[in-house]
Design a protein around this motif. Sequence first.
Motif, PDB file in Angstrom:
ATOM      1  N   VAL A  98       0.867  -1.180   0.000  1.00 48.19           N
ATOM      2  CA  VAL A  98       0.000   0.000   0.000  1.00 48.19           C
ATOM      3  C   VAL A  98       0.899   1.224   0.000  1.00 48.19           C
ATOM      4  O   VAL A  98       1.728   1.392   0.905  1.00 48.19           O
ATOM      5  CB  VAL A  98      -0.938   0.018   1.222  1.00 48.19           C
ATOM      6  N   GLU A  99       0.767   2.072  -1.019  1.00 47.90           N
ATOM      7  CA  GLU A  99       1.607   3.254  -1.143  1.00 47.90           C
ATOM      8  C   GLU A  99       0.798   4.504  -0.828  1.00 47.90           C
ATOM      9  O   GLU A  99      -0.269   4.720  -1.390  1.00 47.90           O
ATOM     10  CB  GLU A  99       2.175   3.355  -2.560  1.00 47.90           C
ATOM     11  N   MET A 100       1.348   5.320   0.094  1.00 48.54           N
ATOM     12  CA  MET A 100       0.751   6.607   0.428  1.00 48.54           C
ATOM     13  C   MET A 100       1.742   7.706   0.083  1.00 48.54           C
ATOM     14  O   MET A 100       2.782   7.441  -0.520  1.00 48.54           O
ATOM     15  CB  MET A 100       0.350   6.613   1.900  1.00 48.54           C
ATOM     16  N   SER A 101       1.476   8.903   0.484  1.00 45.17           N
ATOM     17  CA  SER A 101       2.304  10.028   0.055  1.00 45.17           C
ATOM     18  C   SER A 101       3.757   9.876   0.486  1.00 45.17           C
ATOM     19  O   SER A 101       4.672  10.095  -0.296  1.00 45.17           O
ATOM     20  CB  SER A 101       1.721  11.341   0.601  1.00 45.17           C
ATOM     21  N   ASN A 102       3.995   9.509   1.729  1.00 47.18           N
ATOM     22  CA  ASN A 102       5.380   9.356   2.198  1.00 47.18           C
ATOM     23  C   ASN A 102       5.599   8.074   2.996  1.00 47.18           C
ATOM     24  O   ASN A 102       6.597   7.938   3.699  1.00 47.18           O
ATOM     25  CB  ASN A 102       5.784  10.564   3.062  1.00 47.18           C
ATOM     26  N   ARG A 137      11.446  10.509   3.855  1.00 45.24           N
ATOM     27  CA  ARG A 137      11.580  11.839   4.434  1.00 45.24           C
ATOM     28  C   ARG A 137      12.064  12.823   3.358  1.00 45.24           C
ATOM     29  O   ARG A 137      12.729  12.417   2.411  1.00 45.24           O
ATOM     30  CB  ARG A 137      12.555  11.810   5.605  1.00 45.24           C
ATOM     31  N   PRO A 138      11.794  14.109   3.518  1.00 51.20           N
ATOM     32  CA  PRO A 138      12.135  15.083   2.466  1.00 51.20           C
ATOM     33  C   PRO A 138      13.621  15.376   2.370  1.00 51.20           C
ATOM     34  O   PRO A 138      14.054  16.021   1.431  1.00 51.20           O
ATOM     35  CB  PRO A 138      11.350  16.338   2.889  1.00 51.20           C
ATOM     36  N   TRP A 139      14.454  14.912   3.328  1.00 52.43           N
ATOM     37  CA  TRP A 139      15.883  15.243   3.289  1.00 52.43           C
ATOM     38  C   TRP A 139      16.725  14.054   2.825  1.00 52.43           C
ATOM     39  O   TRP A 139      17.763  13.718   3.392  1.00 52.43           O
ATOM     40  CB  TRP A 139      16.365  15.753   4.641  1.00 52.43           C
ATOM     41  N   ASP A 140      16.261  13.377   1.790  1.00 52.95           N
ATOM     42  CA  ASP A 140      16.992  12.272   1.163  1.00 52.95           C
ATOM     43  C   ASP A 140      17.331  11.167   2.161  1.00 52.95           C
ATOM     44  O   ASP A 140      18.461  10.657   2.202  1.00 52.95           O
ATOM     45  CB  ASP A 140      18.289  12.772   0.503  1.00 52.95           C
TER      46      ASP A 140
END
Length: 229
Positions: A98-102, A137-140
């Motif tokens: 199941v894939e969600m935004s993050n 996470r947004p920081w790679d």
Amino acid sequence: ISFFIFLVCAQIYAVEDFGGFVSSGVSYDTNVSAGIGEDYDGKGRLRNIGDITGDIAANIYLYPVKGLYLDYFVLMSHPFRNSEFSIFSHMLEMAYQVEMSNVDISAGLEFGHSVADFINISNRIEIEPYLELIHYRPWDSMGIYRASFSYRKPLDIYDYYYEGYKISASFGEMFSFFNNKSSLYLDSTASLFLLENTVELFDPVMVDKDNSYFSLSQYLRLKFGAGRF
């Protein structure tokens, strides 16, 4: 025949995604414990230690429909000097994702079969259901959390290996840098082994044991990549 080809092509076209790899490598293991007791002069020196191992692996994965994941992995590893540490293994993995935004959540099942020690031939099977969560996470970087329950059984009476259950939980962190060409992966795994009919070899006798133990391991992988592509 034309109708059969049409059906096969239609199925391939309908596949969401697929891929795989083939790799080979050579490694050196000091394997100090294999040399203990081989010196007869009483001075405790180690002889005949270390071995070079060659391996080849192949993998193919398939998403037949959205959310369903199939993976087949094969590995053969063979030392040049000591075949006791040789191994052939293959594993089939099935999972629903199941894939969600993050966040990705996967519930899956792994079924594996391995053949160790090409001289004495030890066959083992293992089945492992698992639940895995990956947080992007947004920081790679991303966190990888996994809980699993497995059962392993030797198929040969003289297989010096455990039969029983394992409950494990792992917590991993992966960091990417240099435009995602390089990465650092840290993983901590805690496992509880509940063993049955375990046989251990104390030369020249075998001892049957029913025991359990707790294991804590730390894994680190550093990967460097370079180049324009």
